[in-house]
Write a protein that holds these residues in place. Structure first.
Motif, PDB file in Angstrom:
ATOM      1  N   LEU A 145       0.814  -1.388  -0.192  1.00 46.97           N
ATOM      2  CA  LEU A 145      -0.027   0.382   0.035  1.00 46.97           C
ATOM      3  C   LEU A 145       0.722   1.395  -0.150  1.00 46.97           C
ATOM      4  O   LEU A 145       0.621   2.122  -0.614  1.00 46.97           O
ATOM      5  CB  LEU A 145      -0.950  -0.165   1.073  1.00 46.97           C
ATOM      6  CG  LEU A 145      -2.398   1.066   1.540  1.00 46.97           C
ATOM      7  CD1 LEU A 145      -3.078   0.878   0.325  1.00 46.97           C
ATOM      8  CD2 LEU A 145      -2.918   1.456   2.841  1.00 46.97           C
ATOM      9  N   ASP A 146       1.931   0.729   0.617  1.00 50.69           N
ATOM     10  CA  ASP A 146       2.829   2.418   1.129  1.00 50.69           C
ATOM     11  C   ASP A 146       3.817   2.667  -0.478  1.00 50.69           C
ATOM     12  O   ASP A 146       4.154   3.959  -0.913  1.00 50.69           O
ATOM     13  CB  ASP A 146       4.320   1.886   1.840  1.00 50.69           C
ATOM     14  CG  ASP A 146       5.094   0.571   1.203  1.00 50.69           C
ATOM     15  OD1 ASP A 146       6.340   1.090   1.255  1.00 50.69           O
ATOM     16  OD2 ASP A 146       4.207  -0.585   1.471  1.00 50.69           O
ATOM     17  N   LYS A 147       2.973   2.369  -1.708  1.00 54.30           N
ATOM     18  CA  LYS A 147       3.951   1.989  -2.953  1.00 54.30           C
ATOM     19  C   LYS A 147       2.995   3.313  -3.578  1.00 54.30           C
ATOM     20  O   LYS A 147       3.178   3.360  -5.257  1.00 54.30           O
ATOM     21  CB  LYS A 147       4.716   0.768  -3.702  1.00 54.30           C
ATOM     22  CG  LYS A 147       5.476   0.268  -3.661  1.00 54.30           C
ATOM     23  CD  LYS A 147       6.502   1.214  -3.050  1.00 54.30           C
ATOM     24  CE  LYS A 147       7.265  -0.355  -2.540  1.00 54.30           C
ATOM     25  NZ  LYS A 147       8.679  -0.031  -2.043  1.00 54.30           N
ATOM     26  N   LEU A 148       1.597   2.951  -3.645  1.00 51.80           N
ATOM     27  CA  LEU A 148      -0.023   3.486  -3.968  1.00 51.80           C
ATOM     28  C   LEU A 148       0.448   5.684  -4.173  1.00 51.80           C
ATOM     29  O   LEU A 148       0.292   5.207  -2.360  1.00 51.80           O
ATOM     30  CB  LEU A 148      -1.195   3.197  -3.472  1.00 51.80           C
ATOM     31  CG  LEU A 148      -1.196   1.646  -4.112  1.00 51.80           C
ATOM     32  CD1 LEU A 148      -1.991   0.950  -4.029  1.00 51.80           C
ATOM     33  CD2 LEU A 148      -1.179   1.636  -5.445  1.00 51.80           C
ATOM     34  N   SER A 151      -4.182   9.115  -3.654  1.00 47.12           N
ATOM     35  CA  SER A 151      -5.722   9.195  -4.862  1.00 47.12           C
ATOM     36  C   SER A 151      -5.874   7.425  -5.393  1.00 47.12           C
ATOM     37  O   SER A 151      -7.104   7.278  -6.163  1.00 47.12           O
ATOM     38  CB  SER A 151      -5.694  10.078  -6.186  1.00 47.12           C
ATOM     39  OG  SER A 151      -4.484   9.624  -6.707  1.00 47.12           O
ATOM     40  N   GLU A 152      -4.966   7.211  -5.183  1.00 44.77           N
ATOM     41  CA  GLU A 152      -5.077   5.351  -6.356  1.00 44.77           C
ATOM     42  C   GLU A 152      -5.593   4.322  -5.023  1.00 44.77           C
ATOM     43  O   GLU A 152      -5.800   3.830  -5.842  1.00 44.77           O
ATOM     44  CB  GLU A 152      -3.816   4.626  -6.343  1.00 44.77           C
ATOM     45  CG  GLU A 152      -3.092   6.066  -7.396  1.00 44.77           C
ATOM     46  CD  GLU A 152      -1.675   5.891  -7.853  1.00 44.77           C
ATOM     47  OE1 GLU A 152      -1.431   6.001  -9.154  1.00 44.77           O
ATOM     48  OE2 GLU A 152      -0.637   5.211  -6.941  1.00 44.77           O
ATOM     49  N   VAL A 153      -5.278   5.000  -4.014  1.00 46.96           N
ATOM     50  CA  VAL A 153      -5.744   3.699  -3.111  1.00 46.96           C
ATOM     51  C   VAL A 153      -7.738   3.293  -3.254  1.00 46.96           C
ATOM     52  O   VAL A 153      -7.707   1.725  -3.746  1.00 46.96           O
ATOM     53  CB  VAL A 153      -5.702   4.295  -1.407  1.00 46.96           C
ATOM     54  CG1 VAL A 153      -6.486   2.434  -0.593  1.00 46.96           C
ATOM     55  CG2 VAL A 153      -4.272   3.857  -1.140  1.00 46.96           C
ATOM     56  N   GLU A 154      -8.095   3.582  -3.469  1.00 44.83           N
ATOM     57  CA  GLU A 154      -9.373   3.463  -3.397  1.00 44.83           C
ATOM     58  C   GLU A 154      -9.901   2.720  -4.252  1.00 44.83           C
ATOM     59  O   GLU A 154     -10.999   1.689  -4.809  1.00 44.83           O
ATOM     60  CB  GLU A 154     -10.665   4.762  -3.266  1.00 44.83           C
ATOM     61  CG  GLU A 154     -10.939   4.700  -1.832  1.00 44.83           C
ATOM     62  CD  GLU A 154     -11.200   3.655  -1.060  1.00 44.83           C
ATOM     63  OE1 GLU A 154     -11.924   2.448  -0.845  1.00 44.83           O
ATOM     64  OE2 GLU A 154     -10.370   3.889   0.092  1.00 44.83           O
ATOM     65  N   PRO A 155      -9.464   3.734  -6.021  1.00 49.88           N
ATOM     66  CA  PRO A 155      -9.589   2.889  -6.788  1.00 49.88           C
ATOM     67  C   PRO A 155      -8.845   1.535  -6.982  1.00 49.88           C
ATOM     68  O   PRO A 155      -9.690   0.790  -8.013  1.00 49.88           O
ATOM     69  CB  PRO A 155      -8.817   3.786  -8.296  1.00 49.88           C
ATOM     70  CG  PRO A 155      -9.564   5.114  -7.737  1.00 49.88           C
ATOM     71  CD  PRO A 155      -8.649   4.619  -6.466  1.00 49.88           C
ATOM     72  N   ASN A 156      -7.742   1.452  -6.353  1.00 48.04           N
ATOM     73  CA  ASN A 156      -7.467   0.057  -6.479  1.00 48.04           C
ATOM     74  C   ASN A 156      -8.100  -1.138  -5.643  1.00 48.04           C
ATOM     75  O   ASN A 156      -7.970  -2.568  -6.268  1.00 48.04           O
ATOM     76  CB  ASN A 156      -5.049   0.251  -6.013  1.00 48.04           C
ATOM     77  CG  ASN A 156      -4.982   0.684  -7.076  1.00 48.04           C
ATOM     78  OD1 ASN A 156      -5.349   1.202  -8.151  1.00 48.04           O
ATOM     79  ND2 ASN A 156      -3.946  -0.014  -7.451  1.00 48.04           N
ATOM     80  N   LEU A 157      -8.165  -0.761  -4.337  1.00 45.81           N
ATOM     81  CA  LEU A 157      -8.846  -1.609  -3.455  1.00 45.81           C
ATOM     82  C   LEU A 157     -10.354  -2.210  -4.252  1.00 45.81           C
ATOM     83  O   LEU A 157     -11.026  -3.219  -4.459  1.00 45.81           O
ATOM     84  CB  LEU A 157      -9.297  -0.953  -2.004  1.00 45.81           C
ATOM     85  CG  LEU A 157      -7.846  -0.857  -1.728  1.00 45.81           C
ATOM     86  CD1 LEU A 157      -8.293  -0.327  -0.621  1.00 45.81           C
ATOM     87  CD2 LEU A 157      -7.372  -2.249  -1.467  1.00 45.81           C
TER      88      LEU A 157
END
Length: 197
Positions: A145-148, A151-157
């Motif tokens: 997760l630290d590599k995101l 703004s990328e977290v929710e779309p990726n999840l």
């Protein structure tokens, strides 16, 4: 539960080496180089405890750890590394299937480690199908997760949930083995899985 009291017991190359006794097992699965060993190291609070390799595909056995004399942490071989020979990949698959078949009565929960940065692979989808087939509870751990960017977290999840067809009953934990993000949440989930069985 004191995860620092986790000890390595053995590496099993076949069913003869799988755990014995009724204590619950929590099982870590995931493709090669996704950070399974690093996740285990973070959970037990010991750097270098589960071997971390710079070369994918090095976990070729079912690695068994006892945690606080109350349950087993089971580290399955990593799958999906393209440079591994076809014969070796087939051996890993058989070993994983043999483990699920042999230990099914005692498996409390499967922890599927995926890379939060990428869409889950076809092998990840197959692993979820195996978990469904055997009827095990599932927690997906979205590592790195630290590599995101934020703004990328929710779309990726959302992509992970959709690709793996996760249901309401499935747990998805955003996680960083590197930074320890949500480690307490993961440890609580593992402890609940062990204590409820």
């Amino acid at each position: 539960m004191d995860f620092r009291k986790t000890v390595f017991v053995r590496s099993a190359a076949d069913a003869k080496g799988f755990p014995t006794g009724p204590q619950p097992r929590v099982v870590f699965a995931g493709r090669s180089n996704v950070g399974k060993s690093s996740t285990i190291n973070r959970v037990v609070g010991k750097k270098g405890f589960a071997r971390v390799s710079s070369v994918p595909g090095k976990t070729v056995f079912v690695n068994l750890f006892r945690t606080d004399d109350r349950g087993w942490l089971v580290d399955l071989p990593g799958y999906g590394y393209s440079r591994t020979s076809k014969e070796e990949r087939e051996r890993y698959s058989r070993l994983i299937e043999d483990y699920f078949a042999a230990d099914r009565s005692y498996i409390a929960r499967i922890y599927l480690i995926v890379d939060a940065r990428h869409k889950p692979t076809a092998d990840d989808v197959t692993m979820v199908q195996w978990v469904r087939h055997y009827g095990y509870p599932l927690t997906v751990v979205a590592n790195k997760l630290d590599k995101l960017k934020k703004s990328e977290v929710e779309p990726n999840l959302a992509c992970i949930r959709e690709t793996l067809m996760l249901g309401e009953e499935d747990v998805l934990i955003p996680f960083s083995a590197e930074k320890g993000t949500n480690c307490d949440l993961l440890k609580a989930d593992i402890q609940n899985a062990i204590e409820e069985n």
